[in-house]
Every structure is written in structure tokens, then in C-alpha cells.
Design an enzyme around this catalytic site. Structure first.
Site, PDB file in Angstrom:
ATOM      1  N   CYS A   1      -9.573 -31.089 -17.575  1.00  0.00           N
ATOM      2  CA  CYS A   1     -10.639 -31.619 -18.453  1.00  0.00           C
ATOM      3  C   CYS A   1     -11.850 -30.694 -18.438  1.00  0.00           C
ATOM      4  O   CYS A   1     -12.500 -30.487 -19.474  1.00  0.00           O
ATOM      5  CB  CYS A   1     -11.076 -33.006 -17.987  1.00  0.00           C
ATOM      6  SG  CYS A   1      -9.771 -34.230 -18.068  1.00  0.00           S
TER       7      CYS A   1
HETATM    8  C1  BEZ Z   1      -7.134 -32.772 -15.078  1.00  0.00           C
HETATM    9  O1  BEZ Z   1      -7.959 -32.845 -15.983  1.00  0.00           O
HETATM   10  O2  BEZ Z   1      -6.991 -31.755 -14.422  1.00  0.00           O
HETATM   11  C2  BEZ Z   1      -6.264 -33.941 -14.739  1.00  0.00           C
HETATM   12  C3  BEZ Z   1      -6.720 -35.235 -14.948  1.00  0.00           C
HETATM   13  C4  BEZ Z   1      -5.906 -36.305 -14.596  1.00  0.00           C
HETATM   14  C5  BEZ Z   1      -4.641 -36.076 -14.075  1.00  0.00           C
HETATM   15  C6  BEZ Z   1      -4.181 -34.766 -13.926  1.00  0.00           C
HETATM   16  C7  BEZ Z   1      -4.994 -33.692 -14.240  1.00  0.00           C
END
Ligand code: BEZ
Length: 211
Positions: free
Chosen positions: A45
Site C-alpha cells: 500500500c
Molecule cells: C501490503 O500492503 O503490503 C499488504 C497489506 C495487507 C496484506 C498483505 C500485504
């Protein structure tokens, strides 16, 4: 029920990192893109928000407002923005909705319990000037989105909203378009003065009309 293409984008009021908004007012009769993030302070994200901040002028050029949503609280979003700016070498330049009560995530069906019952998936909704949903996209949390693809789709959506064309596989702005089947050959000559290339009666190309 899941939102479908052509449905009105549900309205909501929400606290964002740029103040409280009424979504429909915020859209202001223009194009918008709403995309969800599973959680603050997560790696994928963080890269996505940084990527969109760097591409903001490309969305502006197309008249598209950008807004993100995550189920975390506004204080968390403000702290996370510092990390996004620092690690992605940018400055956040669009709002992130705080959705701790999941009002927005529920209205847009962004939580898919069989994937994860607390985080949102990576949803994208492109909304047109008529407030109708023009595109939906769902990615799993483990896969970051390709925002260049979203710009490509916006180019196609904006073109096909004004001209009776469709865009072929892997089309990019500037390339030949397909004349929609409802257009008759004799009509095509008037509608597409740049010419028509007829491969089959149903497969006719023309240079991009708005270039
Ligand atoms: C991420 O944004 O890295 C992420 C968020 C939730 C689960 C897995 C990865």
C-alpha cells in the site's frame, strides 16, 4: 450486493486527510477514481500511494480526481503519510478516507470475507461525470496495482464516451480504434473522416478520432 457497471456510485460523507467530504460534492460532476487499501503501514500500500502521488499530474490532465480509502483511523493515516513521503520520495497530494466504521468499504463491497474479513481487498472504482460506475477492478492484498493501466482505461473511457468507437486489446492512447458494430459503413465515412480500414464486416478500424 456488489456494485455493477452503470450503477450510481454510492454517496457518503467521510473524514479524509484533507477534511470531511461529501463524495458526490467532492466529485463535482467530473471523473473520479476511488481505490481501497487493506491497511495503513503496510508495504505494498505504501508503494501504491507513493506511485499515485507521483502520477497525480497525469490524472489532473485527464480531469480525474483521485481518492483512496483504508479502514484505519485518521490519526493513523496522518502518521503513515509521513512514511509514504519519506520512503517513496514524494509528497502525498490527494485525500485518504478514514473508514474505521467501514461505512465506505461496505457500501462499495470492498471487504471480501473469504479473502480476509477485516481488511479491504484492493478495489478500484472509476466514476464518470454522471456519477455512474465505469470500471471496477479487484486485486488481492498481495498484488500492487498497475496505475498506468488505470490511466490507459481512463483514456479509453473518455474517448469512447464521446465517439462511437471501442478500443482493441492492449490499445494505447494514439493508436487505431475499432468502429462500433452499430455504425453502418456509409455512416462511418461521415463520422470518421480520417478513414476506415475494413478487415471483416464486424472488424473495422479508424485512426483515433480525437487526435
Ligand atoms: C501490503 O500492503 O503490503 C499488504 C497489506 C495487507 C496484506 C498483505 C500485504
Amino acid at each position: 450486493m456488489a456494485l455493477r457497471l452503470g450503477d450510481e456510485a454510492p454517496n457518503f460523507t467521510a473524514v479524509t486527510t484533507e477534511g470531511t467530504i461529501d463524495f458526490h460534492q467532492w466529485l463535482g460532476g467530473g471523473w473520479g477514481i476511488l481505490f481501497s487499501h487493506p491497511k495503513d503501514y503496510t508495504p505494498v500500500c505504501t508503494t501504491e500511494l507513493g506511485a499515485v502521488a507521483k502520477m497525480r499530474d497525469e490524472f489532473d490532465k485527464r480531469g480525474v480526481k483521485v481518492i483512496a480509502v483504508s479502514v484505519d483511523a485518521i490519526e493513523s493515516h496522518h502518521g503513515w503519510i509521513c512514511d509514504i513521503n519519506e520512503t517513496q520520495n514524494t509528497r502525498m497530494n490527494f485525500p485518504i478516507i478514514a473508514d474505521p466504521d467501514r461505512k465506505v468499504s461496505t457500501a462499495y463491497d470492498m471487504i471480501h470475507p473469504n479473502a480476509d474479513d477485516t481488511f479491504t481487498v484492493r478495489s478500484v472504482f472509476i466514476v464518470g461525470p454522471d456519477r455512474k460506475i465505469k470500471l471496477t477492478l479487484t486485486y488481492p492484498a498481495s498484488t500492487g496495482r498497475n496505475f498506468f493501466e488505470l490511466l490507459r482505461v481512463i483514456d479509453s473511457l473518455q474517448l469512447t464516451a464521446k465517439h462511437r468507437v471501442a478500443t482493441p486489446a492492449n490499445w494505447e492512447d494514439g493508436q487505431d480504434c475499432i468502429i462500433t458494430p452499430a455504425v453502418k459503413d456509409d455512416e462511418a465515412a461521415t463520422l470518421f473522416p480520417k478513414g476506415m480500414r475494413k478487415i471483416k464486416p464486424y472488424l473495422r478500424y479508424t485512426p483515433q478520432p480525437n487526435k
